[in-house]
Motif scaffolding. Structure first.
Motif, short mmCIF file in Angstrom:
data_model
loop_
_atom_site.label_atom_id
_atom_site.label_comp_id
_atom_site.label_asym_id
_atom_site.label_seq_id
_atom_site.Cartn_x
_atom_site.Cartn_y
_atom_site.Cartn_z
N PHE A 176 27.84 45.06 43.47
CA PHE A 176 28.88 44.19 42.89
C PHE A 176 29.87 44.95 42.02
CE2 PHE A 176 25.40 41.16 43.64
CZ PHE A 176 26.08 40.11 44.25
N VAL A 177 29.39 45.93 41.28
CA VAL A 177 30.26 46.53 40.25
C VAL A 177 29.75 47.92 39.89
CG1 VAL A 177 28.93 45.56 38.33
CG2 VAL A 177 31.36 46.08 38.01
N ASN A 178 30.66 48.80 39.56
CA ASN A 178 30.33 50.08 38.98
C ASN A 178 30.21 49.87 37.47
OD1 ASN A 178 30.28 52.68 37.90
ND2 ASN A 178 31.71 53.50 39.41
N VAL A 179 28.98 49.75 37.00
CA VAL A 179 28.76 49.36 35.60
C VAL A 179 29.25 50.41 34.62
CG1 VAL A 179 26.83 47.84 36.14
CG2 VAL A 179 26.40 50.27 35.72
N GLU A 180 29.44 51.64 35.07
CA GLU A 180 29.93 52.69 34.18
C GLU A 180 31.42 52.53 33.90
OE1 GLU A 180 28.94 56.44 35.84
OE2 GLU A 180 26.78 56.17 35.62
N ILE A 206 35.48 37.78 40.93
CA ILE A 206 35.25 36.81 41.98
C ILE A 206 35.35 37.44 43.37
CG2 ILE A 206 37.67 36.08 41.83
CD1 ILE A 206 34.63 33.96 42.99
N HIS A 207 36.30 38.35 43.57
CA HIS A 207 36.45 38.94 44.90
C HIS A 207 35.21 39.73 45.29
CE1 HIS A 207 38.47 40.79 48.36
NE2 HIS A 207 37.93 41.93 47.96
N ALA A 208 34.73 40.56 44.36
CA ALA A 208 33.51 41.33 44.64
C ALA A 208 32.32 40.40 44.84
CB ALA A 208 33.25 42.31 43.51
N PHE A 209 32.23 39.38 44.02
CA PHE A 209 31.11 38.45 44.07
C PHE A 209 31.01 37.78 45.44
CE2 PHE A 209 28.98 34.40 42.87
CZ PHE A 209 27.85 34.91 42.26
N THR A 210 32.10 37.21 45.91
CA THR A 210 32.07 36.49 47.18
C THR A 210 31.95 37.44 48.36
OG1 THR A 210 34.51 36.47 47.20
CG2 THR A 210 33.38 34.54 46.29
N THR A 211 32.58 38.61 48.29
CA THR A 211 32.51 39.57 49.38
C THR A 211 31.11 40.10 49.58
OG1 THR A 211 34.81 40.25 49.04
CG2 THR A 211 33.40 41.75 50.27
N VAL A 212 30.47 40.53 48.50
CA VAL A 212 29.13 41.11 48.60
C VAL A 212 28.12 40.07 49.08
CG1 VAL A 212 27.24 42.11 47.26
CG2 VAL A 212 29.58 42.90 46.89
N ILE A 213 28.20 38.86 48.54
CA ILE A 213 27.25 37.83 48.93
C ILE A 213 27.42 37.47 50.40
CG2 ILE A 213 26.62 35.40 48.60
CD1 ILE A 213 27.00 35.84 45.62
N SER A 214 28.64 37.33 50.86
CA SER A 214 28.85 36.91 52.25
C SER A 214 28.41 37.97 53.24
CB SER A 214 30.32 36.57 52.47
OG SER A 214 31.15 37.70 52.26
N LEU A 239 24.31 39.75 50.97
CA LEU A 239 23.30 38.98 50.24
C LEU A 239 23.45 37.48 50.53
CD1 LEU A 239 23.76 40.86 46.86
CD2 LEU A 239 21.72 41.01 48.29
N PRO A 240 23.49 37.08 51.79
CA PRO A 240 23.75 35.66 52.09
C PRO A 240 22.67 34.71 51.60
CG PRO A 240 23.07 36.84 54.07
CD PRO A 240 23.31 37.87 53.02
N PHE A 241 21.44 35.19 51.38
CA PHE A 241 20.36 34.32 50.94
C PHE A 241 19.94 34.60 49.50
CE2 PHE A 241 19.31 35.29 55.58
CZ PHE A 241 20.10 34.27 56.05
N LEU A 242 20.85 35.18 48.72
CA LEU A 242 20.53 35.58 47.35
C LEU A 242 20.01 34.43 46.51
CD1 LEU A 242 20.64 37.76 45.09
CD2 LEU A 242 23.01 37.05 44.68
N PHE A 243 20.63 33.26 46.63
CA PHE A 243 20.29 32.13 45.75
C PHE A 243 19.29 31.15 46.37
CE2 PHE A 243 24.69 33.35 44.47
CZ PHE A 243 24.38 33.82 43.21
#
Length: 605
Positions: free
Chosen positions: A258-262, A269-277, A280-284
């Motif tokens: 999702f993110v480069n924490v450094e 939102i863009h990273a969130f929806t892109t990565v999940i779709s 990680l489609p079954f993350l939740f």
């Protein structure tokens, strides 16, 4: 909604609309027993103040048995306090009374799909809003920057420069993406679409704090295998010692998608929806079973009904012993990695259904032992390989010999982490390939560490998987690479032909290479959606495992194949051949049924 006989319009309040929607959900999303149970659970847990019954944060955490060590209780309460205001997020946070809890349950268990036809595909944007915080300083800076660019007419930067992680790049965000499909669909279901309005902070200027998302991922890893009414406390052994360290490490690998924490403190939102779709489609999915607990009351007594039916019931049978989530732990696969896999492979194919078919540490790192252990499994398999990146230039002769089979390295390493874990999900059985690859469009190529990502198969390029042995040049196992040509037609090509997105293991299972050629546009597997750059990891294999997805039937079929092969091998060993009389030896083999007809026992010459 709304015009009386006097001609004056009646303005319906958000409270009235929410109440009407909650009533509709109550009638259509729960059966009578579930509704009765929920009422009993709610009233047994609720605090009361001024004739208002509501649930508090610690009450919800204790009831759901959320472990304190994860530090995620406040995050869960933030989420449910937002969802309780659905479909009017601007009213959040809200007091968690009976009707708000109805809203929370239909979202968290996805029962809204029984009512809402439109906008019911997922709840990703809604959960983002529930976790995100509005960065007012960033919004002011962005507004000032846009104003400055307008005043001095600064052109936009060229878009063909690749900077790395997609989440590291400045994104053009479409304001239409702010639309909450679920909220719109909910209001449309009660004929009140005009009541929708955005009072929430714009999602483009909001982000989920990285530390909060990591804590939530740890909880999601823990609850991924949770069945209906299973207690979360049963997994307490995963919250101490090495298992807790492994849980944190796995969560870090997923967060890195999702993110480069450094560089950045939060997830956009863009990273969130892109990565999940994509990855990680079954993350939740674990939320579904967790919040189902509210629909089961321990105060309901079914003993009388059972006693009345006891006389007519058949004789009792021994209770079925529940199988463990994972029958044995591998060098790579443990419960945390198993949960990680369930975020993109359905858990029904994984939990209590995986069998270790091959482990290089036990059976030996050879294609022969791999073939013996894996080829008879007639159901999907998961291959996992872990190793440590080799240096460039190589340190020793073995690394140098492997590097010589590859074109000179021109792509950088994927990350600074030395350890890498890759894998492949194959729905088709394994077999040796001679001219073309096997597999289908369900094949998944993925990375688990140090960054979680799934590379989906193309439907055009079908170079999914190959298993080649000599005399084919550069034998081994490959995914996403063109099938090597036979020796006679291979010409003078000294290097392995690597695919644009590919994983290749050499025939000795000593070394592997993962290539991501973003510039070429992909091959049998699609390019990364989050790491928009070229990279290549060459690594020394430390562990190699293959797990079979299936139950007792698949295991029995494999056992029969092994048994038959063992009998064939024993028959061959008992035949007294090799005394110099080739014709007599051939006759013995024909009598044993090992050669002749449609069978071949090999050359006797």
């Amino acid at each position: 909604m709304g015009q009386g006989q006097s001609g004056e319009s009646h303005q319906v309040s958000t409270e009235e609309l929410r109440s009407e929607l909650a009533h509709r959900f109550t009638q259509r999303c729960f059966n009578p027993l579930e509704l009765y149970s929920f009422k009993d659970v709610f009233h047994s847990l609720a605090d009361k103040q001024a004739h208002i019954s509501y649930l508090k944060e610690d009450t919800i955490s204790r009831f759901l048995e959320i472990p304190d060590i994860l530090g995620v209780s406040s995050i869960i309460f933030q989420i449910v306090s937002y969802l309780g205001a659905f479909p009017f997020g601007q009213d959040a946070p809200i007091i968690l009374g009976f009707e708000p809890m109805i809203m929370i349950l239909v979202v968290m268990t996805e029962r809204y799909k029984r009512v809402l036809q439109k906008g019911s595909k997922n709840r990703v944007k809604l959960l983002f809003r529930a976790m995100a915080v509005y960065d007012r300083k960033e919004a002011q800076q962005e507004e000032q920057l846009n104003l400055t660019k307008t005043e001095i007419n600064i052109p936009k930067a060229p878009s063909n420069h690749i900077t790395g992680f997609a989440v590291d790049e400045a994104m053009e965000y479409d304001e239409e993406d702010d639309d909450d499909d679920l909220a719109l669909a909910a209001l449309e279901s009660v004929d009140a679409i005009d009541a929708f309005k955005h009072s929430d902070a714009p999602m483009a200027q909001s982000s989920i704090p990285s530390d909060n998302l990591k804590k939530l991922i740890m909880l999601l890893l823990l609850i991924a295998p949770l069945g209906v009414q299973e207690s979360l406390a049963r997994n307490s052994e995963r919250l101490s010692g090495d298992q807790l360290d492994g849980l944190r490490s796995t969560a870090n690998n997923i967060l890195a998608a999702f993110v480069n924490v450094e560089k950045f403190p939060g997830v956009k939102i863009h990273a969130f929806t892109t990565v999940i779709s994509t990855s990680l489609p079954f993350l939740f999915n674990g939320f579904n079973a967790l919040f189902e607990h509210f629909l089961f009351s321990k105060n309901i007594d079914f003993t009388k009904r059972k006693e009345s039916a006891a006389e007519s019931a058949p004789p009792a049978v021994a209770p079925i012993i529940e199988q463990p989530l994972l029958q044995e732990t591998g060098e790579i696969l443990d419960l945390n990695v198993l949960s990680q896999l369930s975020f993109f492979i359905p858990g029904s194919s994984l939990f209590r259904r995986l069998r270790l078919l091959y482990s290089g540490g036990d059976a030996g790192f050879s294609m022969g032992s791999f073939e013996t252990k894996v080829f008879n499994w007639r159901a999907p398999t998961i291959l996992l390989v872990a190793g440590n990146r080799i240096s460039d230039p190589p340190d020793n002769g073995q690394e140098r010999a492997f590097s010589d089979t590859l074109a000179p390295k021109r792509f950088p390493d994927s990350s600074r982490s030395s350890r890498v874990v890759f894998g492949v999900y194959l729905s088709q059985p394994w077999h040796q390939t001679h001219k073309e690859c096997f597999g289908d469009a369900d094949t998944l190529l993925f990375q688990l560490s140090p960054v979680h990502e799934v590379f989906h198969a193309s439907k055009i390029n079908t170079d999914y998987a190959s298993f080649t042995k000599p005399p084919i040049p550069h034998p081994g196992i490959a995914f996403g690479a063109p099938h090597p040509k036979p020796k006679a037609t291979a010409g003078l090509a000294p290097h392995i032909n690597l695919g644009a997105v590919s994983l290749v293991l050499d025939s000795s299972f000593e070394f592997g290479v993962f290539t991501h050629n973003y510039t070429s546009g992909g091959g049998a597997f699609h390019n990364s959606q989050i790491r928009k750059k070229d990279w290549q990891d060459r690594f020394e294999i430390e562990s190699l495992e293959v797990w079979g997805c299936g139950g007792a039937h698949e295991a029995e079929e494999q056992r029969k194949c092994w048994e038959w092969e063992e009998k064939e091998a024993e028959a061959r060993r008992r035949i007294n051949i090799g005394k110099g009389d080739i014709e007599a030896d051939r006759a013995l083999l024909e009598m044993a049924g090992l050669i002749g007809g449609n069978r071949s026992g090999g050359s006797m010459n």
